[in-house]
Write an enzyme that holds these catalytic residues in place. Structure first.
Site, PDB file in Angstrom:
ATOM      1  N   GLU A 432       0.789  -1.231   0.000  1.00  0.00           N
ATOM      2  CA  GLU A 432       0.000   0.000   0.000  1.00  0.00           C
ATOM      3  C   GLU A 432       0.822   1.282   0.000  1.00  0.00           C
ATOM      4  O   GLU A 432       0.527   2.218   0.750  1.00  0.00           O
ATOM      5  CB  GLU A 432      -0.961  -0.012   1.200  1.00  0.00           C
TER       6      GLU A 432
HETATM    7  C1  TNX Z   1      -4.860  -4.256   4.457  1.00  0.00           C
HETATM    8  S1  TNX Z   1      -3.110  -6.726   3.997  1.00  0.00           S
HETATM    9  C2  TNX Z   1      -3.615  -4.071   5.007  1.00  0.00           C
HETATM   10  C3  TNX Z   1      -3.511  -3.684   6.432  1.00  0.00           C
HETATM   11  C4  TNX Z   1      -4.848  -3.432   7.071  1.00  0.00           C
HETATM   12  C5  TNX Z   1      -5.842  -4.470   6.595  1.00  0.00           C
HETATM   13  C6  TNX Z   1      -7.200  -4.326   7.239  1.00  0.00           C
HETATM   14  C7  TNX Z   1      -2.072  -5.604   3.982  1.00  0.00           C
HETATM   15  C8  TNX Z   1      -0.782  -5.996   3.515  1.00  0.00           C
HETATM   16  N1  TNX Z   1      -2.427  -4.352   4.361  1.00  0.00           N
HETATM   17  O1  TNX Z   1      -2.670  -2.563   6.579  1.00  0.00           O
HETATM   18  O2  TNX Z   1      -4.701  -3.485   8.437  1.00  0.00           O
HETATM   19  O3  TNX Z   1      -5.974  -4.375   5.205  1.00  0.00           O
HETATM   20  O4  TNX Z   1      -8.042  -5.399   6.904  1.00  0.00           O
END
Ligand code: TNX
Length: 642
Positions: A432
């Site tokens: 992200e």
């Molecule tokens: C996605 S899965 C994220 C997390 C959040 C989560 C909440 C991933 C690598 N990143 O930062 O906590 O969704 O469901």
């Protein structure tokens, strides 16, 4: 309480929804100046506000309306909108709130449950099953019961053939004491015998119970732990006689996948050391062999780094008076904590004694707000004017590949972390990274020109390649979320953890990466567990019922003999903890879905059957109850209201 805040969905938009927020002053005092602070997980569109000012940092929102005093026994009303998927769950609403006024701060505000447009209440029907005779989860590869039971009492003893078997024998004795209050001597005659059997594969074990007693055969510490875990689940307790009965049985068992993990997010919510150990111990009962510890994120830095104490002096804490704003829960207080290196060593040792390796995750270059705010001289670039917003609504959470400080930080952190954790792997996150980062940074632009990079993804790859090389020099293999291969800079030695979809996993495997499967749609334990508004959780990836968790078949679209499958190291369940603030909620989100996922990770597909699993789970509940685990009981719907 003198104040109350109500939130209602007043309109469903093509994408998103519009809310009405009412702040009630139930007291006899008026407040000319006030601001309402509240935690809300979605991004509020600033231009959608009907009046007043709103700032949002992550989930932390501050609302004030200069022209509207908060009169005694009166209220103020404001509307705003979000443009992400509409709300279906009550836990999507405002989580906590407090009020600051001219004279007083942190006044408690009662938050009423959100008023949704449509209340969803479609519980998934549970097939009728009769409790199974035994409660073994995961299902062993082969198991043959015969007539008879062996009796274990306080006078029974454990014998080990090899000192290497001692930790598993100790664990078994400890668990028998903890679970059934039956104290067993760790040495002596052969009621339970741990036998070294070098012809077995490392994680394979055999267990036999007959009139001669119990024999657990394996060649490794983990194999003995699995045998012990199976034995514990076979025990029936007679409290009056202080006796445990084990049916005569022959089991020959080994795992389907070599990697069977659980990821726990200790950054968004902080768990005590005892809680971490409690969970690891429980994971061992389901033959999990990896604890992936998410130790850093925007909302907290949880691992002591001796050369950079600011990371935990500042970055481990959030609150109204802290550098890091409050988030999610406990918002009117200082909240947080971190694990000292000696505590982490204790956890690693504790896990190893239960056949579990601990893999740390240091999430870079996104999800780094806690680090950046702790070390601004090193990690923030005042000349970077890039505008971005991360998925969790931060505009200042990404390390810059253009800053020397970033590399100094990485060197120090990775060196200390590599030294601290004996596992040959370190996870560096890489998920992200917000769109728009680094675009208005002269340093990043210069770096891109120097290397002829055409996109921010390449720049991200550049930084991750640096991390990978550093880790290699420290003798560690890099692990990362699926975005780690973006920009095509890291080597194929990196292991990719796919989370967005199964398709991503297949693509990465085809590119030549080893992959661990952690698809959000079926393995995320923060997702709500049923189609009912009152179910705690989130639903951005899915609603994951017990049945869906159980029916997940890794890479089911590929044929059984597709060579791509060789690249799949295994699978993992993940508990992200934005809304999981206390141990009872952890239990509720983890159990029993983890048991379903653990069975998929351990048992071959031909040994799996949902109804048979439910029948065993029905019996297995006695073991969960015995430990006071606050699981979601599929046979008792009232718990869902918790
Ligand atoms: C996605 S899965 C994220 C997390 C959040 C989560 C909440 C991933 C690598 N990143 O930062 O906590 O969704 O469901």
């Amino acid at each position: 309480m003198d104040f109350r805040v109500d939130l209602a969905v007043i309109e469903i938009l093509p994408k998103g929804c519009r809310f009405g927020l009412t702040l009630h002053n139930l007291s006899d005092k008026s407040y000319a100046a006030w601001r309402l602070c509240f935690a809300f997980d979605r991004h509020i569109e600033p231009q959608s506000l009907s009046c007043g000012n709103l700032t949002q940092v992550g989930s932390f929102c501050t609302l004030s309306i200069d022209e509207a005093a908060l009169y005694a026994n009166n209220h103020v009303y404001v509307e705003f909108a979000i443009s992400t998927s509409p709300f279906r769950l009550l836990s999507d609403g405002i989580k906590e709130a407090y009020l600051d006024t001219e004279q007083l701060t942190h006044l408690p505000v009662h938050v009423s449950p959100i008023v949704l447009k449509d209340i969803e209440d479609h519980p998934t029907p549970l097939p009728e099953v009769v409790s199974a005779r035994h409660k073994l989860i995961p299902q062993p590869a082969s198991m043959i019961f015969s007539h008879g039971i062996y009796e274990l009492t306080r006078y029974s003893q454990i014998s080990v053939e090899h000192t290497q078997n001692q930790p598993a024998a100790n664990w078994l004795a400890d668990e028998m004491q903890r679970l059934f209050d039956v104290e067993i001597k760790a040495i002596g005659q052969r009621d339970i015998h741990f036998k070294h059997s070098p012809i077995l594969d490392p994680e394979e074990y055999k267990l036999s119970v007959s009139e001669d007693g119990v024999v657990i055969e394996s060649t490794s510490q983990s194999g003995f732990i699995y045998g012990a875990a199976t034995l514990i689940q076979l025990m029936d307790h007679d409290a009056d006689r202080q006796t445990l009965y084990v049916p005569y049985v022959r089991i020959h068992d080994k795992p389907r996948f070599g990697y069977r993990g659980v990821m726990l997010d200790s950054a968004r919510s902080f768990q005590s050391l005892d809680e971490i150990k409690r969970l690891i111990n429980l994971f061992a009962h389901y033959k999990i062999n990896t604890f992936h510890w998410h130790l850093t994120d925007d909302e907290g830095w949880r691992v002591e780094i001796k050369k950079l104490p600011e990371l935990t002096d500042i970055g481990a804490w959030r609150g109204p008076e802290e550098v890091l704003e409050p988030q999610f829960h406990h918002i009117s207080q200082r909240y947080g904590g971190y694990y000292r290196q000696e505590e982490i060593r204790e956890v690693i040792q504790f896990a190893a004694a239960r056949g579990i390796q601990v893999i740390p995750e240091i999430d870079i270059p996104g999800h780094c707000r806690a680090a950046i705010k702790s070390l601004p001289e090193l990690l923030s670039d005042p000349e970077d004017h890039s505008k971005y917003r991360s998925v969790q609504h931060y505009n200042d959470n990404t390390l810059s590949p253009g800053l020397d400080g970033t590399y100094q930080f990485l060197d120090i952190v990775l060196e200390e972390v590599a030294e601290l954790f004996p596992a040959p792997f370190i996870h560096i996150g890489a998920d992200e990274v917000p769109v728009g980062v680094w675009q208005k940074s002269a340093r990043c632009i210069a770096l891109m020109e120097k290397h002829g990079y055409g996109s921010a993804k390449e720049l991200q790859g550049h930084l991750l390649r640096y991390a990978e090389d550093k880790l290699k020099s420290l003798g560690k293999r890099m692990l990362g979320w699926e975005e780690a291969h973006f920009g095509h800079k890291v080597s194929k030695d990196t292991v990719i953890y796919s989370w967005l979809s199964e398709e991503a996993a297949i693509n990465c495997a085809k590119l030549g990466y080893d992959v661990v499967l952690q698809p959000g749609q079926t393995t995320y334990l923060d997702m709500a567990q049923d189609h009912c508004a009152a179910e705690p959780g989130v639903d951005w990836a899915n609603v994951i019922t017990l049945e869906q968790a159980y029916q997940y078949e890794p890479l089911s679209e590929l044929s059984a003999d597709d060579p791509i499958k060789k690249r799949i190291l295994g699978m993992q369940a993940a508990l992200w903890t934005e809304i999981v603030s206390h141990p009872e909620r952890i239990d509720y989100m983890i159990f029993p879905r983890l048991l379903a996922l653990a069975e998929t990770a351990w048992s071959e597909p031909n040994r799996k059957d949902y109804r048979a699993f439910l029948a065993r789970l029905k019996t297995h509940r006695s073991l969960l109850d015995r430990q006071g685990i606050q699981y979601r009981n599929p046979w008792c719907r009232t718990r869902e209201q918790q």
